[in-house]
Structures are given as structure tokens and as C-alpha cells.
Design a protein around this motif. Structure first.
Motif, PDB file in Angstrom:
ATOM      1  N   ALA A  72       0.883  -1.188   0.011  1.00 48.87           N
ATOM      2  CA  ALA A  72       0.004   0.052  -0.114  1.00 48.87           C
ATOM      3  C   ALA A  72       0.825   1.287   0.014  1.00 48.87           C
ATOM      4  N   GLU A  73       2.230   1.149   0.755  1.00 47.06           N
ATOM      5  CA  GLU A  73       3.017   2.329   0.831  1.00 47.06           C
ATOM      6  C   GLU A  73       4.302   2.043   0.404  1.00 47.06           C
ATOM      7  N   PHE A  74       5.088   2.575  -0.191  1.00 47.52           N
ATOM      8  CA  PHE A  74       6.692   2.338   0.171  1.00 47.52           C
ATOM      9  C   PHE A  74       7.380   3.740  -0.226  1.00 47.52           C
ATOM     10  N   VAL A  75       8.213   4.352   0.733  1.00 45.07           N
ATOM     11  CA  VAL A  75       9.127   5.177   0.232  1.00 45.07           C
ATOM     12  C   VAL A  75      10.505   5.075   0.474  1.00 45.07           C
ATOM     13  N   ARG A  76      11.172   5.226  -0.759  1.00 46.00           N
ATOM     14  CA  ARG A  76      12.585   5.062  -0.354  1.00 46.00           C
ATOM     15  C   ARG A  76      13.453   5.944   0.591  1.00 46.00           C
ATOM     16  N   GLY A  77      14.271   5.341   1.173  1.00 55.17           N
ATOM     17  CA  GLY A  77      15.178   6.475   1.889  1.00 55.17           C
ATOM     18  C   GLY A  77      15.970   5.830   3.080  1.00 55.17           C
ATOM     19  N   ALA A  78      16.752   6.626   3.652  1.00 53.58           N
ATOM     20  CA  ALA A  78      17.718   6.018   4.666  1.00 53.58           C
ATOM     21  C   ALA A  78      17.308   4.940   5.528  1.00 53.58           C
ATOM     22  N   TRP A  79      16.022   4.797   5.903  1.00 53.84           N
ATOM     23  CA  TRP A  79      15.230   4.009   6.891  1.00 53.84           C
ATOM     24  C   TRP A  79      15.741   2.697   6.375  1.00 53.84           C
ATOM     25  N   GLU A  80      15.670   2.157   4.990  1.00 50.11           N
ATOM     26  CA  GLU A  80      16.053   0.943   4.490  1.00 50.11           C
ATOM     27  C   GLU A  80      17.139   0.235   5.003  1.00 50.11           C
ATOM     28  N   ALA A  81      18.336   1.296   5.007  1.00 53.04           N
ATOM     29  CA  ALA A  81      19.479   0.641   5.619  1.00 53.04           C
ATOM     30  C   ALA A  81      19.432   0.385   7.006  1.00 53.04           C
ATOM     31  N   GLU A  82      18.832   1.160   7.530  1.00 54.45           N
ATOM     32  CA  GLU A  82      18.678   0.813   9.279  1.00 54.45           C
ATOM     33  C   GLU A  82      17.809  -0.159   9.381  1.00 54.45           C
ATOM     34  N   ALA A  83      16.792  -0.578   8.719  1.00 59.70           N
ATOM     35  CA  ALA A  83      16.053  -1.713   8.665  1.00 59.70           C
ATOM     36  C   ALA A  83      16.868  -2.857   8.650  1.00 59.70           C
ATOM     37  N   LEU A  84      17.700  -2.924   7.500  1.00 58.52           N
ATOM     38  CA  LEU A  84      18.286  -4.071   7.126  1.00 58.52           C
ATOM     39  C   LEU A  84      19.268  -4.303   8.194  1.00 58.52           C
ATOM     40  N   ALA A  85      19.986  -3.151   9.055  1.00 54.99           N
ATOM     41  CA  ALA A  85      20.822  -3.389   9.958  1.00 54.99           C
ATOM     42  C   ALA A  85      20.423  -4.096  11.049  1.00 54.99           C
ATOM     43  N   LEU A  86      19.250  -4.156  11.302  1.00 55.35           N
ATOM     44  CA  LEU A  86      18.617  -4.583  12.498  1.00 55.35           C
ATOM     45  C   LEU A  86      18.867  -6.043  13.081  1.00 55.35           C
TER      46      LEU A  86
END
Length: 86
Positions: A72-86
Motif C-alpha cells: 500500500a505504501e513504500f517510500v525509499r530512503g535512509a530507513w531501508e539501511a537502518e531496517a536491514l541493519a537490525l
């Protein structure tokens, strides 16, 4: 609904699942539930995942047991790297 939330820095991840449907002999009448279902143009997708970054929702994914899926929603950004680092 059952909600599980993870907060880590600027990220908040919310995952929800439905409670089981009421049985036919429980308080909410089947006719009432049917009338509510008819008000929606698409079937409700009972499972969901929201990702928030710095207070803004950046991802919403909805799905159902039958394989229906809605990104329903997807916005690219710095959050992607932060999420992958979890």
C-alpha cells in the motif's frame, strides 16, 4: 487485533494480526458481519506491517491467508539501511 511494536532509534515497526472470527452463535450476528463486508470494494486484508521512520510512515504491507497481498505504501530512503541493519 493483536499488535506487536518494535521501536529502535528512529524506526518503529508495527505488525498486526486479527483475532479469530466470531462463531455463528456468538453475540455479533452473521447478518451484521455480512453487511459490513459488503461496504468494502475489496476484501479486508487482516494482516499488516507498517514501518515508520522519524514519525512518517514509509512502508505499509497488507496480506491475507489466501495469498492476497497489497503493498500500500513504500517510500525509499535512509530507513531501508537502518531496517536491514537490525
Amino acid at each position: 487485533m493483536r499488535l506487536v511494536v518494535l521501536r529502535h532509534g528512529a524506526l518503529t515497526i508495527e505488525h498486526w494480526t486479527p483475532f479469530n472470527d466470531l462463531s455463528a452463535d456468538e453475540a455479533s450476528s452473521p447478518g451484521y458481519r455480512h453487511a459490513l463486508a459488503q461496504q468494502h470494494s475489496q476484501p479486508d486484508l487482516p494482516y499488516g506491517l507498517d514501518v515508520w521512520h522519524a514519525g512518517k510512515r514509509v512502508l505499509r504491507l497488507l496480506w491475507a491467508d489466501n495469498g492476497a497481498l497489497d503493498l500500500a505504501e513504500f517510500v525509499r530512503g535512509a530507513w531501508e539501511a537502518e531496517a536491514l541493519a537490525l
